[in-house]
Design a protein around this motif. Sequence first.
Motif, PDB file in Angstrom:
ATOM      1  N   PHE A 184       0.806  -1.401  -0.041  1.00 34.90           N
ATOM      2  CA  PHE A 184       0.028  -0.043  -0.179  1.00 34.90           C
ATOM      3  C   PHE A 184       1.072   1.219  -0.016  1.00 34.90           C
ATOM      4  O   PHE A 184       0.245   2.321   0.396  1.00 34.90           O
ATOM      5  N   ARG A 185       2.214   1.139  -0.673  1.00 29.94           N
ATOM      6  CA  ARG A 185       2.939   2.354  -0.579  1.00 29.94           C
ATOM      7  C   ARG A 185       3.932   2.070  -1.858  1.00 29.94           C
ATOM      8  O   ARG A 185       4.031   0.907  -2.382  1.00 29.94           O
ATOM      9  N   ARG A 186       4.571   3.044  -2.314  1.00 23.00           N
ATOM     10  CA  ARG A 186       5.489   2.948  -3.480  1.00 23.00           C
ATOM     11  C   ARG A 186       6.682   2.198  -2.843  1.00 23.00           C
ATOM     12  O   ARG A 186       7.313   2.761  -2.063  1.00 23.00           O
ATOM     13  N   LEU A 187       7.122   1.386  -3.657  1.00 22.44           N
ATOM     14  CA  LEU A 187       8.443   0.854  -3.353  1.00 22.44           C
ATOM     15  C   LEU A 187       9.361   0.786  -4.620  1.00 22.44           C
ATOM     16  O   LEU A 187       9.083   1.228  -5.621  1.00 22.44           O
ATOM     17  N   HIS A 188      10.548   0.678  -4.082  1.00 21.56           N
ATOM     18  CA  HIS A 188      11.588   0.893  -5.426  1.00 21.56           C
ATOM     19  C   HIS A 188      12.854  -0.012  -5.016  1.00 21.56           C
ATOM     20  O   HIS A 188      12.950  -0.313  -3.897  1.00 21.56           O
ATOM     21  N   ALA A 189      13.451  -0.401  -6.112  1.00 20.82           N
ATOM     22  CA  ALA A 189      14.485  -1.239  -6.182  1.00 20.82           C
ATOM     23  C   ALA A 189      15.837  -0.433  -5.397  1.00 20.82           C
ATOM     24  O   ALA A 189      16.087   0.709  -5.334  1.00 20.82           O
TER      25      ALA A 189
END
Length: 283
Positions: A184-189
């Motif tokens: 429910f949130r933005r994730l990034h590598a």
Amino acid sequence: MNPSMAEIGERAELVVMREAPMGVFLDAGPHLGDVLLPNSDVPKGTLLGGKVDVFLYRDSEDRPIATTRMPKVMPGEFGYLEAVQSTDVGVFLDWGLPKELLLPFREQKEPCEVGRSYVVHVYVDEVTERIVASRRLSRFFSKEEPPYIEGEAVELLLYGKSDLGYKAIINNEMSGVIYHDSVFRRLHAGEKTDGYVLKVRDDGKIDLSLYPPKQYLVEELEEKLLRELEARGGFWHISDKSPAEEIYKAVGVSKKAFKRATGALYKQRKIVIGPDGISLAPR
């Protein structure tokens, strides 16, 4: 570490053998011999016969060299490093040491761009004894049976996406997946975060979650909601009808977990659930 065991890519506490115009030489044992610690890294008060804690690697001329600085990612670990230079042998990554870390072309899944950061595995090449990086991550995941139990807290390093969800490296050793419908949130590598093992499947694949086990959510989330309501004067403009993204931003949990906690508090007659939010029940 015994100097006879000192190896490239490791930390070691080595004895100062002699001084030189460019620094001091340390006894790294019969394999590496006397290794230079440059003046810029020599700690104040260093004496002949004293010991210095150093990291061993190879300089631009392929000679063993020591430094008191520690790399951002140690050999044997995964990390997120920025590409700072492109050459005819690969790209070089900033890993916190004077000599940048080579990511050879053969270890790139696709061409890497200067200025971008990438999740890599750092290792010592057995043939050349040079420390290099690789983006072919799966080669370095443990092939052992997963040692985790369901609900266990783990450290995660996100490294990519798939049709199922976000791929993450678990405790620097294995890979698992966080499913799209549980995020429910933005994730990034490159992001490091705490996580939890949901399930270890029969085929060894591991399901992960960013959220704690249900017992925590039921017990500690209830207390968190009550404290927040008291701090807000008894009313909070958020409810189980709020969007999942809004609930996560405000509380840090999924909408399902929020509804479970508010439902439990309502049954305990500690809160009142209204169309516009939740409030403390009259005492």
